[in-house]
Motif scaffolding. Structure first.
Motif, PDB file in Angstrom:
ATOM      1  N   ARG A  85      -1.250  13.239  -0.057  1.00 11.20           N
ATOM      2  CA  ARG A  85       0.010  13.565  -0.736  1.00 11.20           C
ATOM      3  C   ARG A  85       0.777  12.312  -1.130  1.00 11.20           C
ATOM      4  O   ARG A  85       1.231  12.173  -2.272  1.00 11.20           O
ATOM      5  N   GLU A  86       0.925  11.366  -0.192  1.00  9.73           N
ATOM      6  CA  GLU A  86       1.678  10.148  -0.472  1.00  9.73           C
ATOM      7  C   GLU A  86       1.015   9.322  -1.578  1.00  9.73           C
ATOM      8  O   GLU A  86       1.706   8.773  -2.437  1.00  9.73           O
ATOM      9  N   LEU A  87      -0.299   9.224  -1.563  1.00 10.95           N
ATOM     10  CA  LEU A  87      -0.996   8.496  -2.622  1.00 10.95           C
ATOM     11  C   LEU A  87      -0.678   9.107  -3.984  1.00 10.95           C
ATOM     12  O   LEU A  87      -0.367   8.396  -4.934  1.00 10.95           O
ATOM     13  N   PHE A  88      -0.718  10.427  -4.059  1.00 16.22           N
ATOM     14  CA  PHE A  88      -0.422  11.086  -5.326  1.00 16.22           C
ATOM     15  C   PHE A  88       1.041  10.892  -5.725  1.00 16.22           C
ATOM     16  O   PHE A  88       1.346  10.548  -6.876  1.00 16.22           O
ATOM     17  N   GLU A  89       1.969  11.093  -4.789  1.00 18.27           N
ATOM     18  CA  GLU A  89       3.395  10.959  -5.100  1.00 18.27           C
ATOM     19  C   GLU A  89       3.754   9.555  -5.578  1.00 18.27           C
ATOM     20  O   GLU A  89       4.574   9.404  -6.482  1.00 18.27           O
ATOM     21  N   GLU A  90       3.147   8.541  -4.981  1.00 20.45           N
ATOM     22  CA  GLU A  90       3.537   7.164  -5.282  1.00 20.45           C
ATOM     23  C   GLU A  90       2.722   6.517  -6.397  1.00 20.45           C
ATOM     24  O   GLU A  90       3.197   5.572  -7.022  1.00 20.45           O
TER      25      GLU A  90
ATOM     26  N   ALA B  32      -2.316  14.023   9.372  1.00 20.19           N
ATOM     27  CA  ALA B  32      -2.260  12.658   8.843  1.00 20.19           C
ATOM     28  C   ALA B  32      -3.064  12.511   7.553  1.00 20.19           C
ATOM     29  O   ALA B  32      -2.625  11.861   6.608  1.00 20.19           O
ATOM     30  N   GLN B  33      -4.246  13.103   7.485  1.00 21.42           N
ATOM     31  CA  GLN B  33      -5.058  12.998   6.278  1.00 21.42           C
ATOM     32  C   GLN B  33      -4.372  13.671   5.089  1.00 21.42           C
ATOM     33  O   GLN B  33      -4.360  13.128   3.981  1.00 21.42           O
ATOM     34  N   GLN B  34      -3.781  14.814   5.289  1.00 29.08           N
ATOM     35  CA  GLN B  34      -3.044  15.493   4.214  1.00 29.08           C
ATOM     36  C   GLN B  34      -1.863  14.646   3.755  1.00 29.08           C
ATOM     37  O   GLN B  34      -1.564  14.580   2.564  1.00 29.08           O
ATOM     38  N   CYS B  35      -1.210  13.983   4.698  1.00 25.71           N
ATOM     39  CA  CYS B  35      -0.088  13.096   4.360  1.00 25.71           C
ATOM     40  C   CYS B  35      -0.556  11.959   3.461  1.00 25.71           C
ATOM     41  O   CYS B  35       0.092  11.637   2.463  1.00 25.71           O
ATOM     42  N   VAL B  36      -1.681  11.339   3.801  1.00 23.96           N
ATOM     43  CA  VAL B  36      -2.223  10.230   3.013  1.00 23.96           C
ATOM     44  C   VAL B  36      -2.508  10.684   1.584  1.00 23.96           C
ATOM     45  O   VAL B  36      -2.138  10.010   0.617  1.00 23.96           O
TER      46      VAL B  36
ATOM     47  N   ASN C 204       0.189   8.594  -8.516  1.00 26.82           N
ATOM     48  CA  ASN C 204      -0.395   9.612  -9.392  1.00 26.82           C
ATOM     49  C   ASN C 204      -1.925   9.618  -9.326  1.00 26.82           C
ATOM     50  O   ASN C 204      -2.591  10.099 -10.226  1.00 26.82           O
ATOM     51  N   GLN C 205      -2.487   9.090  -8.236  1.00 26.07           N
ATOM     52  CA  GLN C 205      -3.935   9.075  -8.054  1.00 26.07           C
ATOM     53  C   GLN C 205      -4.342  10.157  -7.060  1.00 26.07           C
ATOM     54  O   GLN C 205      -3.626  10.427  -6.099  1.00 26.07           O
ATOM     55  N   LYS C 206      -5.511  10.763  -7.306  1.00 23.91           N
ATOM     56  CA  LYS C 206      -5.974  11.877  -6.473  1.00 23.91           C
ATOM     57  C   LYS C 206      -7.271  11.498  -5.757  1.00 23.91           C
ATOM     58  O   LYS C 206      -8.196  10.979  -6.363  1.00 23.91           O
ATOM     59  N   ILE C 207      -7.273  11.767  -4.454  1.00 23.89           N
ATOM     60  CA  ILE C 207      -8.497  11.664  -3.664  1.00 23.89           C
ATOM     61  C   ILE C 207      -8.687  12.978  -2.938  1.00 23.89           C
ATOM     62  O   ILE C 207      -7.716  13.694  -2.659  1.00 23.89           O
ATOM     63  N   GLU C 208      -9.934  13.307  -2.647  1.00 25.35           N
ATOM     64  CA  GLU C 208     -10.243  14.570  -1.956  1.00 25.35           C
ATOM     65  C   GLU C 208     -10.130  14.424  -0.449  1.00 25.35           C
ATOM     66  O   GLU C 208      -9.636  15.318   0.224  1.00 25.35           O
ATOM     67  N   THR C 209     -10.615  13.310   0.072  1.00 22.43           N
ATOM     68  CA  THR C 209     -10.584  13.071   1.508  1.00 22.43           C
ATOM     69  C   THR C 209     -10.209  11.611   1.764  1.00 22.43           C
ATOM     70  O   THR C 209     -10.305  10.776   0.871  1.00 22.43           O
ATOM     71  N   ALA C 210      -9.811  11.340   2.971  1.00 21.32           N
ATOM     72  CA  ALA C 210      -9.474   9.980   3.384  1.00 21.32           C
ATOM     73  C   ALA C 210     -10.095   9.746   4.755  1.00 21.32           C
ATOM     74  O   ALA C 210     -10.018  10.605   5.629  1.00 21.32           O
TER      75      ALA C 210
ATOM     76  N   LEU D 109       0.837  -1.191   0.000  1.00 18.80           N
ATOM     77  CA  LEU D 109       0.000   0.000   0.000  1.00 18.80           C
ATOM     78  C   LEU D 109       0.878   1.250   0.000  1.00 18.80           C
ATOM     79  O   LEU D 109       1.954   1.247   0.611  1.00 18.80           O
ATOM     80  N   PRO D 110       0.437   2.323  -0.639  1.00 23.27           N
ATOM     81  CA  PRO D 110       1.185   3.582  -0.551  1.00 23.27           C
ATOM     82  C   PRO D 110       1.179   4.081   0.890  1.00 23.27           C
ATOM     83  O   PRO D 110       0.235   3.820   1.645  1.00 23.27           O
ATOM     84  N   GLY D 111       2.201   4.788   1.272  1.00 23.15           N
ATOM     85  CA  GLY D 111       2.263   5.335   2.624  1.00 23.15           C
ATOM     86  C   GLY D 111       3.523   6.123   2.825  1.00 23.15           C
ATOM     87  O   GLY D 111       4.396   6.156   1.963  1.00 23.15           O
TER      88      GLY D 111
END
Length: 109
Positions: free
Chosen positions: A28-33, A22-26, A35-41, A11-13
Motif C-alpha cells: 500500500r505505501e509503495l503505491f501511495e508514495e 506488514a506485507q500489505q502495508c508495504v 504509484n508503483q504496484k507489486i504483488e508480493t514483498a 525509500l517509501p515506507g
C-alpha cells in the motif's frame, strides 16, 4: 523517492493501518508514495533505530520491517503529499542527498 519535506531521497515506507499486516502495508505505501504496484514483498529483516527529536516527536527508539519487492512494470509517477519524484537508482551514481538510514537499508538488501 524524493521526500517533499526533507528534500532528500529515501525509500517509501509507513505505518501499518488497522486490519493490515506488514506485507500489505508495504504494498500500500509503495503505491501511495510512488504509484508503483507489486504483488508480493519479501521480508528481509527487522531493524531497530534511534531517532533524534523532530516534528514527529521527541528522541525515541523505533522498530521497522524491511521488505523487498520486484516491479514488473514501471508506471507513471503521480506527485503526492509526500513525494515529488521517483528514480530507479543504480546504487552508485550521484543523485544528491540520500537519507542516511535509507542508504544503510539499501546496502543490506
Amino acid at each position: 523517492m524524493q521526500n517533499k519535506w526533507r528534500k532528500n531521497w529515501e525509500l517509501p515506507g509507513g505505518i501499518i493501518e488497522a486490519g493490515e499486516n506488514a506485507q500489505q502495508c508495504v504494498i500500500r505505501e509503495l503505491f501511495e508514495e510512488t504509484n508503483q504496484k507489486i504483488e508480493t514483498a519479501e521480508f528481509k529483516g527487522l531493524m531497530k533505530f534511534r531517532l533524534q527529536p523532530s516534528f514527529h516527536g521527541p528522541e525515541r527508539t523505533e522498530y521497522g520491517a524491511l521488505f523487498m519487492g520486484e516491479l514488473y512494470q514501471l508506471d507513471d509517477f503521480v506527485e503526492n503529499d509526500e513525494a515529488s519524484s521517483i528514480i530507479l537508482w543504480d546504487g552508485t551514481s550521484e543523485i544528491g542527498d540520500i537519507a542516511e538510514i535509507d542508504r544503510k537499508l539499501i546496502e543490506f538488501v
